[in-house]
Design a protein around this motif. Structure first.
Motif, PDB file in Angstrom:
ATOM      1  N   LYS A  66      -2.293  20.577 -10.155  1.00 33.32           N
ATOM      2  CA  LYS A  66      -3.556  19.975  -9.695  1.00 33.32           C
ATOM      3  C   LYS A  66      -4.309  20.962  -8.807  1.00 33.32           C
ATOM      4  N   ILE A  67      -3.551  21.638  -7.922  1.00 33.70           N
ATOM      5  CA  ILE A  67      -4.151  22.584  -6.974  1.00 33.70           C
ATOM      6  C   ILE A  67      -4.912  23.692  -7.713  1.00 33.70           C
ATOM      7  N   VAL A  68      -4.317  24.200  -8.775  1.00 30.90           N
ATOM      8  CA  VAL A  68      -4.944  25.312  -9.505  1.00 30.90           C
ATOM      9  C   VAL A  68      -6.266  24.879 -10.148  1.00 30.90           C
ATOM     10  N   HIS A  69      -6.314  23.620 -10.582  1.00 31.06           N
ATOM     11  CA  HIS A  69      -7.486  23.187 -11.348  1.00 31.06           C
ATOM     12  C   HIS A  69      -8.553  22.465 -10.535  1.00 31.06           C
ATOM     13  N   VAL A  70      -8.427  22.449  -9.203  1.00 36.43           N
ATOM     14  CA  VAL A  70      -9.478  21.791  -8.420  1.00 36.43           C
ATOM     15  C   VAL A  70     -10.797  22.530  -8.630  1.00 36.43           C
ATOM     16  N   GLY A  71     -11.876  21.767  -8.543  1.00 40.43           N
ATOM     17  CA  GLY A  71     -13.187  22.398  -8.632  1.00 40.43           C
ATOM     18  C   GLY A  71     -13.516  22.935 -10.013  1.00 40.43           C
ATOM     19  N   GLY A  72     -12.782  22.481 -11.025  1.00 37.79           N
ATOM     20  CA  GLY A  72     -13.081  22.923 -12.388  1.00 37.79           C
ATOM     21  C   GLY A  72     -14.485  22.490 -12.780  1.00 37.79           C
ATOM     22  N   CYS A  73     -15.154  23.314 -13.530  1.00 37.42           N
ATOM     23  CA  CYS A  73     -16.546  23.041 -13.861  1.00 37.42           C
ATOM     24  C   CYS A  73     -16.630  22.325 -15.205  1.00 37.42           C
ATOM     25  N   THR A  74     -17.584  21.414 -15.317  1.00 35.22           N
ATOM     26  CA  THR A  74     -17.745  20.692 -16.584  1.00 35.22           C
ATOM     27  C   THR A  74     -19.073  21.061 -17.245  1.00 35.22           C
ATOM     28  N   ASP A  75     -19.531  22.280 -16.991  1.00 31.57           N
ATOM     29  CA  ASP A  75     -20.815  22.717 -17.532  1.00 31.57           C
ATOM     30  C   ASP A  75     -20.673  23.030 -19.032  1.00 31.57           C
ATOM     31  N   GLU A  76     -21.103  22.078 -19.865  1.00 30.44           N
ATOM     32  CA  GLU A  76     -20.968  22.228 -21.323  1.00 30.44           C
ATOM     33  C   GLU A  76     -21.798  23.402 -21.835  1.00 30.44           C
ATOM     34  N   LYS A  77     -22.942  23.648 -21.177  1.00 25.38           N
ATOM     35  CA  LYS A  77     -23.887  24.653 -21.665  1.00 25.38           C
ATOM     36  C   LYS A  77     -23.293  26.058 -21.615  1.00 25.38           C
ATOM     37  N   THR A  78     -22.634  26.403 -20.478  1.00 25.07           N
ATOM     38  CA  THR A  78     -22.133  27.774 -20.312  1.00 25.07           C
ATOM     39  C   THR A  78     -20.625  27.873 -20.450  1.00 25.07           C
ATOM     40  N   GLY A  79     -19.911  26.759 -20.223  1.00 25.88           N
ATOM     41  CA  GLY A  79     -18.445  26.808 -20.241  1.00 25.88           C
ATOM     42  C   GLY A  79     -17.861  27.453 -19.001  1.00 25.88           C
ATOM     43  N   ALA A  80     -18.669  27.614 -17.954  1.00 25.45           N
ATOM     44  CA  ALA A  80     -18.180  28.255 -16.721  1.00 25.45           C
ATOM     45  C   ALA A  80     -16.905  27.579 -16.235  1.00 25.45           C
ATOM     46  N   ILE A  81     -15.933  28.388 -15.819  1.00 26.04           N
ATOM     47  CA  ILE A  81     -14.661  27.858 -15.325  1.00 26.04           C
ATOM     48  C   ILE A  81     -14.789  27.420 -13.874  1.00 26.04           C
ATOM     49  N   SER A  82     -15.553  28.200 -13.100  1.00 25.71           N
ATOM     50  CA  SER A  82     -15.684  27.921 -11.674  1.00 25.71           C
ATOM     51  C   SER A  82     -16.989  27.164 -11.427  1.00 25.71           C
ATOM     52  N   THR A  83     -16.912  26.117 -10.590  1.00 27.32           N
ATOM     53  CA  THR A  83     -18.146  25.392 -10.246  1.00 27.32           C
ATOM     54  C   THR A  83     -19.090  26.348  -9.521  1.00 27.32           C
ATOM     55  N   PRO A  84     -20.318  26.505 -10.006  1.00 28.04           N
ATOM     56  CA  PRO A  84     -21.250  27.435  -9.350  1.00 28.04           C
ATOM     57  C   PRO A  84     -21.631  26.971  -7.944  1.00 28.04           C
ATOM     58  N   ILE A  85     -22.159  27.914  -7.181  1.00 25.47           N
ATOM     59  CA  ILE A  85     -22.687  27.567  -5.858  1.00 25.47           C
ATOM     60  C   ILE A  85     -24.107  27.043  -6.076  1.00 25.47           C
ATOM     61  N   TYR A  86     -24.294  25.753  -5.914  1.00 21.03           N
ATOM     62  CA  TYR A  86     -25.632  25.161  -6.065  1.00 21.03           C
ATOM     63  C   TYR A  86     -26.362  25.337  -4.748  1.00 21.03           C
ATOM     64  N   GLN A  87     -26.942  26.538  -4.595  1.00 20.70           N
ATOM     65  CA  GLN A  87     -27.589  26.887  -3.329  1.00 20.70           C
ATOM     66  C   GLN A  87     -28.993  26.299  -3.310  1.00 20.70           C
ATOM     67  N   THR A  88     -29.052  25.001  -3.177  1.00 20.48           N
ATOM     68  CA  THR A  88     -30.346  24.322  -3.169  1.00 20.48           C
ATOM     69  C   THR A  88     -30.323  23.206  -2.139  1.00 20.48           C
ATOM     70  N   ALA A  89     -31.452  23.032  -1.472  1.00 24.95           N
ATOM     71  CA  ALA A  89     -31.530  21.950  -0.485  1.00 24.95           C
ATOM     72  C   ALA A  89     -31.907  20.635  -1.156  1.00 24.95           C
ATOM     73  N   THR A  90     -32.680  20.749  -2.274  1.00 28.00           N
ATOM     74  CA  THR A  90     -33.192  19.524  -2.869  1.00 28.00           C
ATOM     75  C   THR A  90     -33.130  19.593  -4.397  1.00 28.00           C
ATOM     76  N   PHE A  91     -33.398  18.484  -5.058  1.00 27.57           N
ATOM     77  CA  PHE A  91     -33.245  18.381  -6.519  1.00 27.57           C
ATOM     78  C   PHE A  91     -34.475  17.663  -7.087  1.00 27.57           C
ATOM     79  N   ARG A  92     -34.969  18.165  -8.205  1.00 25.39           N
ATOM     80  CA  ARG A  92     -36.162  17.592  -8.834  1.00 25.39           C
ATOM     81  C   ARG A  92     -35.828  16.236  -9.451  1.00 25.39           C
ATOM     82  N   HIS A  93     -36.701  15.255  -9.231  1.00 27.94           N
ATOM     83  CA  HIS A  93     -36.518  13.935  -9.850  1.00 27.94           C
ATOM     84  C   HIS A  93     -37.079  13.979 -11.274  1.00 27.94           C
ATOM     85  N   PRO A  94     -36.349  13.494 -12.278  1.00 24.85           N
ATOM     86  CA  PRO A  94     -36.863  13.500 -13.658  1.00 24.85           C
ATOM     87  C   PRO A  94     -38.152  12.689 -13.791  1.00 24.85           C
TER      88      PRO A  94
END
Ligand SMILES: Cc1ncc(COP(=O)(O)O)c(C=O)c1O
Length: 377
Positions: free
Chosen positions: A6-34
């Motif tokens: 479990k320890i090894v797989h914490v923070g696994g990323c579920t980004d289907e688009k890129t397949g990134a293994i590591s959760t990216p740093i979402y360096q953002t203060a805010t998020f656009r509303h759809p």
């Protein structure tokens, strides 16, 4: 799955688009509303951020809780938990707690009307005697900092439940790899993630995990209301650190056992406090609730003048505050981490001017022993 996996797989990323293994740093203060009235699930980073969320899910998973929160320091995590209580409430708190926890209770929360009785939590009867009609929670550290006393988590949970109180465990020293208080019935676990969880002496962070969702939600509400959140960058570093937790904890533990045994035989050492030593008064109890002893130990030298001499002579072992990182660190609790505890109380607790605390790192055990050997003269 075992905790090591479990320890090894914490923070696994579920980004289907890129397949990134590591959760990216979402360096953002805010998020656009759809659209008006719609949300991606993320609106503003103080409330929720994907990288911090991955760290929060990690602590909930590892501590087997219903939810978790990540804070900008261990003290921000302690503070958020204390904010669950109201003016007029009372807490029973471990007497040799971390000095910062003592300070925030004694100097900040006392002004806001939260009262405290400090009790020796290695005896459930002493804790029971500290419970008053106003008590709302019992806060323990096990092993304690710095004297490595052991509290009976199950016994304290039973006491707390009889009186309708929360059991809160600061699990910084052992981490969920060695001890999972929520599975023993505790309600809340606190961490200075700065220590073993992050593990590299390179960031400050704090974590809270709660056994039940209702309590996790209340802590999250306080977190969002007061704002002491962990930044996206530090959340990422924390996740990165956690991934090697099992390897590091095993090495801290095996090094500390060897060093404790070496210290016991040293002619200038009058006492060694480490729960892994035969003869430690809490060893059997510790073995019943934890699967390892960790890397923290404290020792007493035979004369006060020797303590500062050791601090000035160590080379590989660094004279610095903090604990739980890969580097071995040595501290002088009476003048550093526990300086805010009044001298008379410190003396009564055994935090004397002959006591040093060692956070055993993951260097070669023989090298650490050689460094201590040339310093303890
Ligand atoms: C057991 C324990 N709890 C809490 C804290 C506070 O954590 P931080 O320094 O990350 O604010 C510390 C810090 O040394 C600690 O040792």
């Amino acid at each position: 799955m075992k905790i090591t996996s479990k320890i090894v797989h914490v923070g696994g990323c579920t980004d289907e688009k890129t397949g990134a293994i590591s959760t990216p740093i979402y360096q953002t203060a805010t998020f656009r509303h759809p659209a008006l009235g719609q949300s991606t699930g993320f609106d503003y980073t103080r409330t929720k951020n994907p990288t911090r969320m991955a760290a929060e899910e990690a602590i909930a998973l590892l501590e087997e809780g219903a939810g978790g929160c990540a804070f900008s320091s261990g003290m921000a995590a302690v503070t958020a938990v204390l904010m669950l209580y109201n003016s007029g409430d009372h807490l029973a708190v471990v007497s040799d707690c971390y000095g910062g926890t003592y300070r925030v209770l004694d100097k900040v929360f006392s002004r806001l009307g939260l009262s405290v009785t400090f009790a020796d939590t290695s005896d459930v009867r002493t804790v029971a005697a500290a419970v008053t009609p106003a008590t709302k929670g019992i806060l323990v550290e096990t092993p304690t900092n710095p004297l490595m006393k052991i509290a009976d988590i199950r016994g304290i949970v039973a006491l707390a439940r009889r009186h309708g109180l929360h059991t809160i465990v600061d699990n910084t020293f052992l981490t969920p790899y060695f001890q999972r208080p929520l599975t023993l019935g505790a309600d809340l676990v606190i961490h200075s993630g700065t220590k073993y969880l992050a593990g590299h002496n390179d960031l400050l962070c704090g974590l809270v995990a709660a056994r039940e969702k209702e309590l996790a939600d209340r802590v999250a509400f306080i977190q969002n209301s007061t704002g002491g959140v962990l930044s996206p960058g530090d959340s990422w570093l924390l996740i990165r650190g956690i991934k090697t937790l099992a390897l590091r904890m095993d090495k801290h533990d095996s090094n500390a056992r060897q060093i404790a045994e070496w210290l016991v035989r040293h002619p200038r050492i009058s006492a060694v406090h480490y729960p892994g030593l035969d003869g430690h008064p809490g060893k059997e109890l510790h073995d019943s609730q934890a699967s390892g002893y960790g890397g923290m130990l404290a020792f007493e030298v035979d004369e006060a003048a020797l303590a500062p001499r050791i601090l000035s002579r160590v080379k590989l072992v660094k004279f610095a505050e903090s604990l739980g990182g890969v580097e071995s660190l040595i501290t002088f609790p009476a003048v550093q981490t526990h300086a805010d505890i009044p001298p008379a109380l410190r003396e009564e607790l055994g935090i004397t001017d002959r006591l040093l605390r060692l956070s055993v790192g993951i260097e070669d055990a023989g090298d650490i022993i050689a460094d201590l050997a040339q310093a303890i003269i």
